[in-house]
Scaffold this motif. Sequence first.
Motif, PDB file in Angstrom:
ATOM      1  N   GLY A  36      -5.096   3.876  -2.974  1.00  0.00           N
ATOM      2  CA  GLY A  36      -4.561   2.587  -2.544  1.00  0.00           C
ATOM      3  C   GLY A  36      -3.059   2.536  -2.373  1.00  0.00           C
ATOM      4  N   GLN A  37      -2.364   3.633  -2.616  1.00  0.00           N
ATOM      5  CA  GLN A  37      -0.906   3.651  -2.517  1.00  0.00           C
ATOM      6  C   GLN A  37      -0.451   3.533  -1.061  1.00  0.00           C
ATOM      7  N   VAL A  38      -1.221   4.117  -0.122  1.00  0.00           N
ATOM      8  CA  VAL A  38      -0.906   4.037   1.307  1.00  0.00           C
ATOM      9  C   VAL A  38      -1.939   3.120   1.959  1.00  0.00           C
ATOM     10  N   THR A  39      -1.450   2.172   2.755  1.00  0.00           N
ATOM     11  CA  THR A  39      -2.342   1.269   3.484  1.00  0.00           C
ATOM     12  C   THR A  39      -1.915   1.220   4.949  1.00  0.00           C
ATOM     13  N   TYR A  40      -2.806   0.681   5.779  1.00  0.00           N
ATOM     14  CA  TYR A  40      -2.441   0.440   7.169  1.00  0.00           C
ATOM     15  C   TYR A  40      -3.063  -0.860   7.634  1.00  0.00           C
ATOM     16  N   GLU A  41      -2.439  -1.431   8.660  1.00  0.00           N
ATOM     17  CA  GLU A  41      -2.984  -2.568   9.390  1.00  0.00           C
ATOM     18  C   GLU A  41      -3.115  -2.133  10.840  1.00  0.00           C
ATOM     19  N   LEU A  42      -4.335  -2.159  11.344  1.00  0.00           N
ATOM     20  CA  LEU A  42      -4.604  -1.809  12.730  1.00  0.00           C
ATOM     21  C   LEU A  42      -4.767  -3.108  13.509  1.00  0.00           C
ATOM     22  N   ILE A  97     -13.348  13.025  11.931  1.00  0.00           N
ATOM     23  CA  ILE A  97     -13.276  11.900  12.864  1.00  0.00           C
ATOM     24  C   ILE A  97     -11.814  11.506  13.038  1.00  0.00           C
ATOM     25  N   THR A  98     -11.406  11.332  14.289  1.00  0.00           N
ATOM     26  CA  THR A  98     -10.031  10.951  14.606  1.00  0.00           C
ATOM     27  C   THR A  98     -10.039   9.780  15.572  1.00  0.00           C
ATOM     28  N   ALA A  99      -9.255   8.760  15.260  1.00  0.00           N
ATOM     29  CA  ALA A  99      -9.089   7.607  16.147  1.00  0.00           C
ATOM     30  C   ALA A  99      -7.679   7.659  16.727  1.00  0.00           C
ATOM     31  N   VAL A 100      -7.592   7.791  18.039  1.00  0.00           N
ATOM     32  CA  VAL A 100      -6.294   7.800  18.709  1.00  0.00           C
ATOM     33  C   VAL A 100      -5.860   6.344  18.873  1.00  0.00           C
ATOM     34  N   VAL A 101      -4.686   6.020  18.332  1.00  0.00           N
ATOM     35  CA  VAL A 101      -4.206   4.638  18.264  1.00  0.00           C
ATOM     36  C   VAL A 101      -2.827   4.545  18.907  1.00  0.00           C
ATOM     37  N   ASP A 102      -2.604   3.485  19.639  1.00  0.00           N
ATOM     38  CA  ASP A 102      -1.279   3.172  20.174  1.00  0.00           C
ATOM     39  C   ASP A 102      -0.353   2.928  18.977  1.00  0.00           C
ATOM     40  N   THR A 103       0.736   3.667  18.897  1.00  0.00           N
ATOM     41  CA  THR A 103       1.659   3.569  17.767  1.00  0.00           C
ATOM     42  C   THR A 103       2.154   2.141  17.543  1.00  0.00           C
ATOM     43  N   ALA A 104       2.301   1.371  18.616  1.00  0.00           N
ATOM     44  CA  ALA A 104       2.770  -0.016  18.496  1.00  0.00           C
ATOM     45  C   ALA A 104       1.712  -0.937  17.898  1.00  0.00           C
ATOM     46  N   LYS A 105       0.470  -0.464  17.754  1.00  0.00           N
ATOM     47  CA  LYS A 105      -0.636  -1.309  17.286  1.00  0.00           C
ATOM     48  C   LYS A 105      -1.051  -1.019  15.851  1.00  0.00           C
ATOM     49  N   ILE A 106      -0.235  -0.242  15.119  1.00  0.00           N
ATOM     50  CA  ILE A 106      -0.576   0.084  13.739  1.00  0.00           C
ATOM     51  C   ILE A 106       0.681   0.075  12.871  1.00  0.00           C
ATOM     52  N   GLU A 107       0.515  -0.398  11.641  1.00  0.00           N
ATOM     53  CA  GLU A 107       1.614  -0.422  10.668  1.00  0.00           C
ATOM     54  C   GLU A 107       1.147   0.261   9.396  1.00  0.00           C
ATOM     55  N   PHE A 108       1.961   1.168   8.865  1.00  0.00           N
ATOM     56  CA  PHE A 108       1.661   1.875   7.626  1.00  0.00           C
ATOM     57  C   PHE A 108       2.578   1.364   6.523  1.00  0.00           C
ATOM     58  N   SER A 109       2.054   1.313   5.304  1.00  0.00           N
ATOM     59  CA  SER A 109       2.845   0.957   4.124  1.00  0.00           C
ATOM     60  C   SER A 109       2.582   1.977   3.036  1.00  0.00           C
ATOM     61  N   GLY A 110       3.591   2.246   2.229  1.00  0.00           N
ATOM     62  CA  GLY A 110       3.457   3.196   1.132  1.00  0.00           C
ATOM     63  C   GLY A 110       4.187   4.483   1.425  1.00  0.00           C
ATOM     64  N   GLN A 111       4.329   5.297   0.407  1.00  0.00           N
ATOM     65  CA  GLN A 111       5.035   6.571   0.525  1.00  0.00           C
ATOM     66  C   GLN A 111       4.109   7.610   1.151  1.00  0.00           C
ATOM     67  N   LEU A 112       4.623   8.333   2.130  1.00  0.00           N
ATOM     68  CA  LEU A 112       3.882   9.395   2.800  1.00  0.00           C
ATOM     69  C   LEU A 112       4.620  10.717   2.681  1.00  0.00           C
ATOM     70  N   CYS A 147      -1.102  10.980   1.645  1.00  0.00           N
ATOM     71  CA  CYS A 147      -0.679  10.312   0.415  1.00  0.00           C
ATOM     72  C   CYS A 147      -0.311  11.372  -0.618  1.00  0.00           C
ATOM     73  N   PRO A 148       0.897  11.298  -1.199  1.00  0.00           N
ATOM     74  CA  PRO A 148       1.289  12.295  -2.193  1.00  0.00           C
ATOM     75  C   PRO A 148       0.556  12.133  -3.523  1.00  0.00           C
ATOM     76  N   ASN A 149      -0.085  10.980  -3.747  1.00  0.00           N
ATOM     77  CA  ASN A 149      -0.815  10.760  -4.999  1.00  0.00           C
ATOM     78  C   ASN A 149      -2.221  11.334  -4.957  1.00  0.00           C
ATOM     79  N   CYS A 150      -3.036  10.873  -4.007  1.00  0.00           N
ATOM     80  CA  CYS A 150      -4.446  11.285  -3.971  1.00  0.00           C
ATOM     81  C   CYS A 150      -4.711  12.387  -2.958  1.00  0.00           C
ATOM     82  N   GLY A 151      -3.757  12.660  -2.064  1.00  0.00           N
ATOM     83  CA  GLY A 151      -3.901  13.742  -1.108  1.00  0.00           C
ATOM     84  C   GLY A 151      -4.640  13.384   0.167  1.00  0.00           C
TER      85      GLY A 151
END
Length: 138
Positions: free
Chosen positions: A12-18, A43-58, A76-80
């Motif tokens: 839960g240290q890293v989150t995103y909003e798509l 599985i990989t989802a190709v996302v427009d960089t302007a349409k996603i926000e990341f939070s947390g240390q990476l 994530c440096p905590n859980c990998g």
Amino acid sequence: MDYPLIGACQCGQVTYELHDKPLMVFACHCTECQKLSTSPFSITAVVDTAKIEFSGQLKSWERVAESGNRNCAMFCPNCGNKICHFNPDAPETVKLKLKPVDLSSADIFEPQAHVWVSEKLDWYHIPDDVKVFPKQPG
């Protein structure tokens, strides 16, 4: 579907909003993705960089793909958990690796194609109605 979709790593240290659906979703059968996912494919989802926000240390790690493109992995440096990867020379998209926390929206991550099937494990059977590519499509 209601946006934004929220996703997180295992700890839960890293989150995103798509904020919009992915441009493309694919299953990659290359040996690197088999290592990454510890399964037959990733599985990989190709996302427009302007349409996603990341939070947390990476943290990051980079390798050069067979195509010569740089592949920068963010995790994530905590859980990998691998969060995403991207090509620094093509910053307009990011390749998201995490599905959303809300499983009712997980269907937007159903693969539209299977790539690198030349390295696919023999015992996995790809559905008949999905596009397949021997390597990375051009």
